[in-house]
Motif scaffolding. Structure first.
Motif, PDB file in Angstrom:
ATOM      1  N   GLY A   1      14.288  11.205  -7.314  1.00  0.00           N
ATOM      2  CA  GLY A   1      14.239  12.265  -8.315  1.00  0.00           C
ATOM      3  C   GLY A   1      12.831  12.618  -8.760  1.00  0.00           C
ATOM      4  O   GLY A   1      11.841  11.998  -8.353  1.00  0.00           O
ATOM      5  N   PRO A   2      12.716  13.628  -9.647  1.00  0.00           N
ATOM      6  CA  PRO A   2      11.410  14.110 -10.105  1.00  0.00           C
ATOM      7  C   PRO A   2      10.589  13.054 -10.864  1.00  0.00           C
ATOM      8  O   PRO A   2       9.371  13.166 -10.942  1.00  0.00           O
ATOM      9  N   GLN A   3      11.235  12.046 -11.413  1.00  0.00           N
ATOM     10  CA  GLN A   3      10.528  10.945 -12.073  1.00  0.00           C
ATOM     11  C   GLN A   3      10.450   9.713 -11.164  1.00  0.00           C
ATOM     12  O   GLN A   3      10.046   8.643 -11.607  1.00  0.00           O
ATOM     13  N   GLY A   4      10.863   9.866  -9.916  1.00  0.00           N
ATOM     14  CA  GLY A   4      10.948   8.718  -9.028  1.00  0.00           C
ATOM     15  C   GLY A   4      12.173   7.893  -9.386  1.00  0.00           C
ATOM     16  O   GLY A   4      13.093   8.373 -10.056  1.00  0.00           O
ATOM     17  N   VAL A   5      12.185   6.636  -8.972  1.00  0.00           N
ATOM     18  CA  VAL A   5      13.313   5.758  -9.281  1.00  0.00           C
ATOM     19  C   VAL A   5      12.821   4.318  -9.322  1.00  0.00           C
ATOM     20  O   VAL A   5      11.898   3.945  -8.600  1.00  0.00           O
ATOM     21  N   ARG A   6      13.420   3.550 -10.214  1.00  0.00           N
ATOM     22  CA  ARG A   6      13.247   2.092 -10.252  1.00  0.00           C
ATOM     23  C   ARG A   6      14.636   1.501 -10.191  1.00  0.00           C
ATOM     24  O   ARG A   6      15.545   1.945 -10.909  1.00  0.00           O
ATOM     25  N   TYR A   7      14.820   0.505  -9.342  1.00  0.00           N
ATOM     26  CA  TYR A   7      16.127  -0.135  -9.263  1.00  0.00           C
ATOM     27  C   TYR A   7      15.977  -1.601  -8.915  1.00  0.00           C
ATOM     28  O   TYR A   7      14.973  -2.040  -8.371  1.00  0.00           O
ATOM     29  N   LEU A   8      17.012  -2.359  -9.315  1.00  0.00           N
ATOM     30  CA  LEU A   8      17.114  -3.765  -8.930  1.00  0.00           C
ATOM     31  C   LEU A   8      17.997  -3.820  -7.702  1.00  0.00           C
ATOM     32  O   LEU A   8      19.058  -3.195  -7.675  1.00  0.00           O
ATOM     33  N   VAL A   9      17.561  -4.553  -6.692  1.00  0.00           N
ATOM     34  CA  VAL A   9      18.318  -4.592  -5.443  1.00  0.00           C
ATOM     35  C   VAL A   9      18.468  -6.036  -4.963  1.00  0.00           C
ATOM     36  O   VAL A   9      17.552  -6.840  -5.085  1.00  0.00           O
ATOM     37  N   SER A  10      19.649  -6.328  -4.453  1.00  0.00           N
ATOM     38  CA  SER A  10      19.920  -7.637  -3.855  1.00  0.00           C
ATOM     39  C   SER A  10      20.460  -7.402  -2.450  1.00  0.00           C
ATOM     40  O   SER A  10      21.265  -6.495  -2.225  1.00  0.00           O
ATOM     41  N   ARG A  11      20.008  -8.239  -1.536  1.00  0.00           N
ATOM     42  CA  ARG A  11      20.381  -8.098  -0.135  1.00  0.00           C
ATOM     43  C   ARG A  11      21.171  -9.315   0.307  1.00  0.00           C
ATOM     44  O   ARG A  11      20.773 -10.446   0.062  1.00  0.00           O
ATOM     45  N   LYS A  12      22.271  -9.066   0.987  1.00  0.00           N
ATOM     46  CA  LYS A  12      23.127 -10.137   1.478  1.00  0.00           C
ATOM     47  C   LYS A  12      23.144 -10.106   2.993  1.00  0.00           C
ATOM     48  O   LYS A  12      23.517  -9.098   3.586  1.00  0.00           O
ATOM     49  N   GLU A  13      22.692 -11.196   3.603  1.00  0.00           N
ATOM     50  CA  GLU A  13      22.631 -11.269   5.074  1.00  0.00           C
ATOM     51  C   GLU A  13      24.030 -11.362   5.646  1.00  0.00           C
ATOM     52  O   GLU A  13      24.930 -11.865   5.076  1.00  0.00           O
TER      53      GLU A  13
ATOM     54  N   LEU B   1      25.478  -0.382  -0.102  1.00  0.00           N
ATOM     55  CA  LEU B   1      25.368   0.028   1.294  1.00  0.00           C
ATOM     56  C   LEU B   1      25.801  -1.140   2.158  1.00  0.00           C
ATOM     57  O   LEU B   1      25.363  -2.280   1.947  1.00  0.00           O
ATOM     58  N   GLY B   2      26.640  -0.861   3.125  1.00  0.00           N
ATOM     59  CA  GLY B   2      27.105  -1.893   4.033  1.00  0.00           C
ATOM     60  C   GLY B   2      26.055  -2.258   5.066  1.00  0.00           C
ATOM     61  O   GLY B   2      25.042  -1.564   5.238  1.00  0.00           O
ATOM     62  N   PHE B   3      26.292  -3.347   5.770  1.00  0.00           N
ATOM     63  CA  PHE B   3      25.422  -3.823   6.850  1.00  0.00           C
ATOM     64  C   PHE B   3      25.217  -2.715   7.870  1.00  0.00           C
ATOM     65  O   PHE B   3      26.175  -2.140   8.390  1.00  0.00           O
ATOM     66  N   GLU B   4      23.947  -2.365   8.125  1.00  0.00           N
ATOM     67  CA  GLU B   4      23.561  -1.338   9.094  1.00  0.00           C
ATOM     68  C   GLU B   4      24.240   0.020   8.858  1.00  0.00           C
ATOM     69  O   GLU B   4      24.445   0.790   9.799  1.00  0.00           O
ATOM     70  N   GLU B   5      24.554   0.337   7.607  1.00  0.00           N
ATOM     71  CA  GLU B   5      25.149   1.645   7.283  1.00  0.00           C
ATOM     72  C   GLU B   5      24.049   2.713   7.299  1.00  0.00           C
ATOM     73  O   GLU B   5      23.067   2.622   6.556  1.00  0.00           O
ATOM     74  N   LEU B   6      24.219   3.713   8.151  1.00  0.00           N
ATOM     75  CA  LEU B   6      23.244   4.792   8.275  1.00  0.00           C
ATOM     76  C   LEU B   6      23.212   5.612   6.988  1.00  0.00           C
ATOM     77  O   LEU B   6      24.264   6.031   6.488  1.00  0.00           O
ATOM     78  N   HIS B   7      21.999   5.836   6.460  1.00  0.00           N
ATOM     79  CA  HIS B   7      21.862   6.604   5.224  1.00  0.00           C
ATOM     80  C   HIS B   7      20.444   7.171   5.130  1.00  0.00           C
ATOM     81  O   HIS B   7      19.543   6.753   5.844  1.00  0.00           O
ATOM     82  N   SER B   8      20.261   8.136   4.226  1.00  0.00           N
ATOM     83  CA  SER B   8      18.933   8.627   3.873  1.00  0.00           C
ATOM     84  C   SER B   8      18.816   8.585   2.351  1.00  0.00           C
ATOM     85  O   SER B   8      19.822   8.497   1.641  1.00  0.00           O
ATOM     86  N   GLU B   9      17.577   8.619   1.869  1.00  0.00           N
ATOM     87  CA  GLU B   9      17.301   8.476   0.435  1.00  0.00           C
ATOM     88  C   GLU B   9      16.383   9.594  -0.032  1.00  0.00           C
ATOM     89  O   GLU B   9      15.430   9.948   0.663  1.00  0.00           O
ATOM     90  N   LEU B  10      16.682  10.140  -1.226  1.00  0.00           N
ATOM     91  CA  LEU B  10      15.829  11.138  -1.868  1.00  0.00           C
ATOM     92  C   LEU B  10      15.644  10.695  -3.317  1.00  0.00           C
ATOM     93  O   LEU B  10      16.617  10.381  -4.000  1.00  0.00           O
TER      94      LEU B  10
ATOM     95  N   GLY C   1      14.060   9.220   5.577  1.00  0.00           N
ATOM     96  CA  GLY C   1      15.053   9.818   6.462  1.00  0.00           C
ATOM     97  C   GLY C   1      16.095   8.797   6.898  1.00  0.00           C
ATOM     98  O   GLY C   1      16.106   7.646   6.449  1.00  0.00           O
ATOM     99  N   ASP C   2      16.957   9.222   7.781  1.00  0.00           N
ATOM    100  CA  ASP C   2      18.043   8.359   8.263  1.00  0.00           C
ATOM    101  C   ASP C   2      17.521   7.006   8.724  1.00  0.00           C
ATOM    102  O   ASP C   2      16.561   6.936   9.506  1.00  0.00           O
ATOM    103  N   HIS C   3      18.157   5.947   8.234  1.00  0.00           N
ATOM    104  CA  HIS C   3      17.794   4.589   8.621  1.00  0.00           C
ATOM    105  C   HIS C   3      18.931   3.638   8.262  1.00  0.00           C
ATOM    106  O   HIS C   3      19.881   4.024   7.584  1.00  0.00           O
TER     107      HIS C   3
ATOM    108  N   GLU D   1      23.494  -6.196   3.867  1.00  0.00           N
ATOM    109  CA  GLU D   1      24.284  -5.447   2.892  1.00  0.00           C
ATOM    110  C   GLU D   1      23.456  -5.335   1.609  1.00  0.00           C
ATOM    111  O   GLU D   1      22.679  -6.234   1.289  1.00  0.00           O
ATOM    112  N   VAL D   2      23.608  -4.238   0.872  1.00  0.00           N
ATOM    113  CA  VAL D   2      22.793  -3.974  -0.315  1.00  0.00           C
ATOM    114  C   VAL D   2      23.677  -3.640  -1.519  1.00  0.00           C
ATOM    115  O   VAL D   2      24.629  -2.865  -1.392  1.00  0.00           O
ATOM    116  N   LYS D   3      23.333  -4.207  -2.665  1.00  0.00           N
ATOM    117  CA  LYS D   3      23.864  -3.759  -3.952  1.00  0.00           C
ATOM    118  C   LYS D   3      22.670  -3.530  -4.848  1.00  0.00           C
ATOM    119  O   LYS D   3      21.754  -4.362  -4.903  1.00  0.00           O
ATOM    120  N   ALA D   4      22.649  -2.390  -5.552  1.00  0.00           N
ATOM    121  CA  ALA D   4      21.503  -2.051  -6.390  1.00  0.00           C
ATOM    122  C   ALA D   4      21.955  -1.397  -7.688  1.00  0.00           C
ATOM    123  O   ALA D   4      22.968  -0.707  -7.731  1.00  0.00           O
TER     124      ALA D   4
END
Length: 89
Positions: A77-89, A66-75, A30-32, A37-40
């Motif tokens: 897919g039917p096969q799930g998801v795999r992603y590469l993610v990098s976080r920037k403080e 996604l920007g720093f503290e950007e409010l969002h939710s995630e859903l 849900g919303d969080h 900052e995130v790039k994936a």
């Protein structure tokens, strides 16, 4: 975009090495926010993000940001998801 291109882009943009994340089929968060900052890059399956009331689906080869503290939710897919993610403080 492929993995090598994504990693090159991360380095150019000052992001650290990415981590792999795997989420379960048809799961959701849900919303969080994140205190960074995130790039994936989606490498398998799909994810839908809802940001500012706008829902967008990302498939294999797509990048999301996604920007720093950007409010969002995630859903996931039917096969799930795999992603590469990098976080920037």
């Amino acid at each position: 975009m492929n993995i090598a291109q994504f990693i090159s882009m991360l380095h150019q943009d000052g992001y650290p090495e990415p981590l792999e994340v795997k989420r379960e089929p048809l799961g959701q968060l849900g919303d969080h926010t994140h205190p960074f900052e995130v790039k994936a890059l989606v490498i398998e399956g799909s994810i839908e993000l809802v940001v500012n009331g706008i829902r967008k689906q990302y498939l294999s080869g797509d990048i999301f940001h996604l920007g720093f503290e950007e409010l969002h939710s995630e859903l996931y897919g039917p096969q799930g998801v795999r992603y590469l993610v990098s976080r920037k403080e």
